[in-house]
Design a protein around this motif. Structure first.
Motif, PDB file in Angstrom:
ATOM      1  N   GLN A 159     -11.367  63.382  64.435  1.00 25.17           N
ATOM      2  CA  GLN A 159     -11.700  63.839  65.781  1.00 25.17           C
ATOM      3  C   GLN A 159     -11.968  62.640  66.690  1.00 25.17           C
ATOM      4  OE1 GLN A 159     -14.279  67.401  66.810  1.00 25.17           O
ATOM      5  NE2 GLN A 159     -15.744  65.732  67.061  1.00 25.17           N
ATOM      6  N   SER A 160     -12.565  61.610  66.141  1.00 32.54           N
ATOM      7  CA  SER A 160     -12.868  60.404  66.904  1.00 32.54           C
ATOM      8  C   SER A 160     -11.615  59.576  67.189  1.00 32.54           C
ATOM      9  CB  SER A 160     -13.884  59.566  66.131  1.00 32.54           C
ATOM     10  OG  SER A 160     -14.102  58.346  66.762  1.00 32.54           O
ATOM     11  N   ASP A 161     -10.720  59.500  66.203  1.00 34.16           N
ATOM     12  CA  ASP A 161      -9.505  58.694  66.347  1.00 34.16           C
ATOM     13  C   ASP A 161      -8.400  59.290  65.487  1.00 34.16           C
ATOM     14  OD1 ASP A 161      -7.476  56.822  66.516  1.00 34.16           O
ATOM     15  OD2 ASP A 161      -8.624  55.183  65.630  1.00 34.16           O
ATOM     16  N   GLY A 162      -7.590  60.137  66.073  1.00 34.09           N
ATOM     17  CA  GLY A 162      -6.527  60.816  65.350  1.00 34.09           C
ATOM     18  C   GLY A 162      -5.320  59.951  65.039  1.00 34.09           C
ATOM     19  N   ARG A 163      -5.296  58.735  65.556  1.00 29.18           N
ATOM     20  CA  ARG A 163      -4.144  57.855  65.332  1.00 29.18           C
ATOM     21  C   ARG A 163      -4.302  56.903  64.164  1.00 29.18           C
ATOM     22  NH1 ARG A 163      -1.356  54.812  70.113  1.00 29.18           N
ATOM     23  NH2 ARG A 163       0.082  54.456  68.425  1.00 29.18           N
ATOM     24  N   MET A 164      -5.484  56.863  63.577  1.00 33.37           N
ATOM     25  CA  MET A 164      -5.676  55.886  62.497  1.00 33.37           C
ATOM     26  C   MET A 164      -4.766  56.228  61.323  1.00 33.37           C
ATOM     27  SD  MET A 164      -9.317  56.775  60.704  1.00 33.37           S
ATOM     28  CE  MET A 164     -10.130  57.364  62.159  1.00 33.37           C
ATOM     29  N   THR A 165      -4.435  55.211  60.570  1.00 37.05           N
ATOM     30  CA  THR A 165      -3.596  55.418  59.389  1.00 37.05           C
ATOM     31  C   THR A 165      -4.410  56.110  58.308  1.00 37.05           C
ATOM     32  OG1 THR A 165      -4.186  53.325  58.349  1.00 37.05           O
ATOM     33  CG2 THR A 165      -2.310  53.298  59.904  1.00 37.05           C
ATOM     34  N   ASN A 166      -3.720  56.671  57.357  1.00 35.04           N
ATOM     35  CA  ASN A 166      -4.395  57.299  56.229  1.00 35.04           C
ATOM     36  C   ASN A 166      -5.202  56.266  55.444  1.00 35.04           C
ATOM     37  OD1 ASN A 166      -4.890  59.581  54.381  1.00 35.04           O
ATOM     38  ND2 ASN A 166      -3.748  58.287  52.954  1.00 35.04           N
ATOM     39  N   VAL A 167      -4.694  55.042  55.341  1.00 32.92           N
ATOM     40  CA  VAL A 167      -5.407  53.986  54.625  1.00 32.92           C
ATOM     41  C   VAL A 167      -6.727  53.673  55.331  1.00 32.92           C
ATOM     42  CG1 VAL A 167      -5.305  51.546  53.940  1.00 32.92           C
ATOM     43  CG2 VAL A 167      -3.301  53.024  53.636  1.00 32.92           C
ATOM     44  N   GLU A 168      -6.702  53.568  56.653  1.00 30.90           N
ATOM     45  CA  GLU A 168      -7.921  53.319  57.432  1.00 30.90           C
ATOM     46  C   GLU A 168      -8.893  54.487  57.288  1.00 30.90           C
ATOM     47  OE1 GLU A 168     -10.832  51.757  59.967  1.00 30.90           O
ATOM     48  OE2 GLU A 168      -9.170  50.764  58.946  1.00 30.90           O
ATOM     49  N   LEU A 169      -8.378  55.703  57.384  1.00 28.81           N
ATOM     50  CA  LEU A 169      -9.227  56.888  57.235  1.00 28.81           C
ATOM     51  C   LEU A 169      -9.889  56.896  55.860  1.00 28.81           C
ATOM     52  CD1 LEU A 169     -10.276  59.638  58.221  1.00 28.81           C
ATOM     53  CD2 LEU A 169      -8.115  60.639  57.409  1.00 28.81           C
ATOM     54  N   ALA A 170      -9.105  56.663  54.826  1.00 26.33           N
ATOM     55  CA  ALA A 170      -9.644  56.640  53.467  1.00 26.33           C
ATOM     56  C   ALA A 170     -10.744  55.588  53.336  1.00 26.33           C
ATOM     57  CB  ALA A 170      -8.526  56.374  52.465  1.00 26.33           C
ATOM     58  N   SER A 171     -10.543  54.425  53.926  1.00 21.31           N
ATOM     59  CA  SER A 171     -11.537  53.359  53.888  1.00 21.31           C
ATOM     60  C   SER A 171     -12.828  53.788  54.587  1.00 21.31           C
ATOM     61  CB  SER A 171     -10.969  52.105  54.560  1.00 21.31           C
ATOM     62  OG  SER A 171     -11.953  51.115  54.682  1.00 21.31           O
ATOM     63  N   ARG A 172     -12.703  54.413  55.752  1.00 19.21           N
ATOM     64  CA  ARG A 172     -13.889  54.856  56.494  1.00 19.21           C
ATOM     65  C   ARG A 172     -14.661  55.947  55.743  1.00 19.21           C
ATOM     66  NH1 ARG A 172     -12.404  55.339  62.925  1.00 19.21           N
ATOM     67  NH2 ARG A 172     -11.408  53.302  63.138  1.00 19.21           N
ATOM     68  N   VAL A 173     -13.923  56.790  55.024  1.00 14.54           N
ATOM     69  CA  VAL A 173     -14.543  57.920  54.329  1.00 14.54           C
ATOM     70  C   VAL A 173     -15.053  57.505  52.939  1.00 14.54           C
ATOM     71  CG1 VAL A 173     -14.051  60.229  53.393  1.00 14.54           C
ATOM     72  CG2 VAL A 173     -13.206  59.600  55.642  1.00 14.54           C
ATOM     73  N   GLY A 174     -14.491  56.420  52.389  1.00 15.61           N
ATOM     74  CA  GLY A 174     -14.955  55.930  51.095  1.00 15.61           C
ATOM     75  C   GLY A 174     -14.227  56.523  49.905  1.00 15.61           C
ATOM     76  N   ILE A 175     -12.958  56.904  50.110  1.00 15.70           N
ATOM     77  CA  ILE A 175     -12.128  57.379  48.997  1.00 15.70           C
ATOM     78  C   ILE A 175     -10.794  56.643  49.060  1.00 15.70           C
ATOM     79  CG2 ILE A 175     -13.247  59.647  48.857  1.00 15.70           C
ATOM     80  CD1 ILE A 175     -10.894  60.859  50.369  1.00 15.70           C
ATOM     81  N   SER A 176      -9.981  56.777  48.029  1.00 13.60           N
ATOM     82  CA  SER A 176      -8.676  56.117  48.037  1.00 13.60           C
ATOM     83  C   SER A 176      -7.685  56.927  48.879  1.00 13.60           C
ATOM     84  CB  SER A 176      -8.166  55.913  46.613  1.00 13.60           C
ATOM     85  OG  SER A 176      -7.955  57.163  45.990  1.00 13.60           O
ATOM     86  N   ALA A 177      -6.590  56.292  49.240  1.00 11.29           N
ATOM     87  CA  ALA A 177      -5.626  56.888  50.161  1.00 11.29           C
ATOM     88  C   ALA A 177      -4.959  58.172  49.659  1.00 11.29           C
ATOM     89  CB  ALA A 177      -4.575  55.853  50.559  1.00 11.29           C
ATOM     90  N   PRO A 178      -4.479  58.238  48.400  1.00 10.39           N
ATOM     91  CA  PRO A 178      -3.794  59.470  47.975  1.00 10.39           C
ATOM     92  C   PRO A 178      -4.659  60.737  48.053  1.00 10.39           C
ATOM     93  CG  PRO A 178      -3.174  57.676  46.530  1.00 10.39           C
ATOM     94  CD  PRO A 178      -4.298  57.175  47.387  1.00 10.39           C
ATOM     95  N   PRO A 179      -5.909  60.733  47.541  1.00 17.27           N
ATOM     96  CA  PRO A 179      -6.707  61.958  47.682  1.00 17.27           C
ATOM     97  C   PRO A 179      -7.098  62.230  49.130  1.00 17.27           C
ATOM     98  CG  PRO A 179      -7.960  60.285  46.477  1.00 17.27           C
ATOM     99  CD  PRO A 179      -6.578  59.752  46.665  1.00 17.27           C
ATOM    100  N   CYS A 180      -7.224  61.177  49.925  1.00 16.36           N
ATOM    101  CA  CYS A 180      -7.528  61.372  51.341  1.00 16.36           C
ATOM    102  C   CYS A 180      -6.386  62.128  52.018  1.00 16.36           C
ATOM    103  CB  CYS A 180      -7.761  60.022  52.027  1.00 16.36           C
ATOM    104  SG  CYS A 180      -8.257  60.167  53.755  1.00 16.36           S
ATOM    105  N   LEU A 181      -5.156  61.705  51.756  1.00 16.97           N
ATOM    106  CA  LEU A 181      -4.001  62.380  52.338  1.00 16.97           C
ATOM    107  C   LEU A 181      -3.918  63.833  51.868  1.00 16.97           C
ATOM    108  CD1 LEU A 181      -1.531  62.171  54.140  1.00 16.97           C
ATOM    109  CD2 LEU A 181      -0.237  61.363  52.147  1.00 16.97           C
ATOM    110  N   ARG A 182      -4.198  64.091  50.600  1.00 15.90           N
ATOM    111  CA  ARG A 182      -4.200  65.475  50.090  1.00 15.90           C
ATOM    112  C   ARG A 182      -5.251  66.310  50.815  1.00 15.90           C
ATOM    113  NH1 ARG A 182      -3.236  62.898  45.150  1.00 15.90           N
ATOM    114  NH2 ARG A 182      -5.456  62.948  44.572  1.00 15.90           N
ATOM    115  N   ARG A 183      -6.418  65.737  51.021  1.00 16.96           N
ATOM    116  CA  ARG A 183      -7.476  66.467  51.725  1.00 16.96           C
ATOM    117  C   ARG A 183      -7.078  66.762  53.175  1.00 16.96           C
ATOM    118  NH1 ARG A 183     -13.145  66.323  50.079  1.00 16.96           N
ATOM    119  NH2 ARG A 183     -13.322  65.664  47.920  1.00 16.96           N
TER     120      ARG A 183
END
Length: 166
Positions: free
Chosen positions: A18-42
């Motif tokens: 909601q804050s930044d919809g353009r971030m990459t999945n890798v960046e999102l995963a880093s901010r959330v504290g999980i790895s990229a593949p499960p982040c993308l699945r979520r």
């Protein structure tokens, strides 16, 4: 799916997107504290379940020459469901109408409209909105200044509520 079935990681993903919809999945995963593949699945699951309705750019209307914003409060002659639905459908076809909300009370709908100038809005008002079927009256308010325009929901309030109920 009710929001109480979302876990803390899902809510964190939603808040970050909601804050930044353009971030990459890798960046999102880093901010959330999980790895990229499960982040993308979520994220995909949140999209499929309707928690994420879409993505868009926040366009600066004034930079494109849309100098006028107006709220139009519309009262209809009839509040029969078919008449309400017909008005909503009509609103979807009006380009100047950017938001249409049905209300409870004296006003049936509030419309947020943007226009390049007051003359263009006045033409829309007199030739389209006021002449639309079932419209009893319209009151308008010109926006002078926008002090806040926050999209989405306040995740801090959601997290506080969930913590109190835990």
């Amino acid at each position: 799916m009710p929001s109480h079935k979302l876990d803390e990681t899902d809510r964190h993903i939603l808040a970050e997107l909601q804050s930044d919809g353009r971030m990459t999945n890798v960046e999102l995963a880093s901010r959330v504290g999980i790895s990229a593949p499960p982040c993308l699945r979520r994220v995909r699951t949140l999209e499929e379940q309707g928690f994420i309705a879409g993505y868009h750019a926040d366009i600066n209307a004034r930079s494109l020459g849309f100098e006028v914003s107006v709220f139009a409060m519309v009262r209809l002659n009839s509040q029969a469901e078919s008449d309400l639905a017909a008005f909503e459908e009509r609103c979807r076809g009006w380009s100047l109408v950017r938001e249409c909300h049905m209300l409870n009370g004296e006003i049936d709908f509030i419309l947020k409209c943007v226009s390049p100038d007051l003359s263009t809005f006045q033409t829309f008002l007199t030739s389209e909105l006021l002449t639309a079927a079932n419209v009893a009256n319209v009151k308008t308010s010109l926006v002078i200044r926008n002090a806040k325009d926050e999209p989405g929901v306040p995740f801090d309030i959601l997290e506080d509520r969930l913590a109190r109920n835990a």
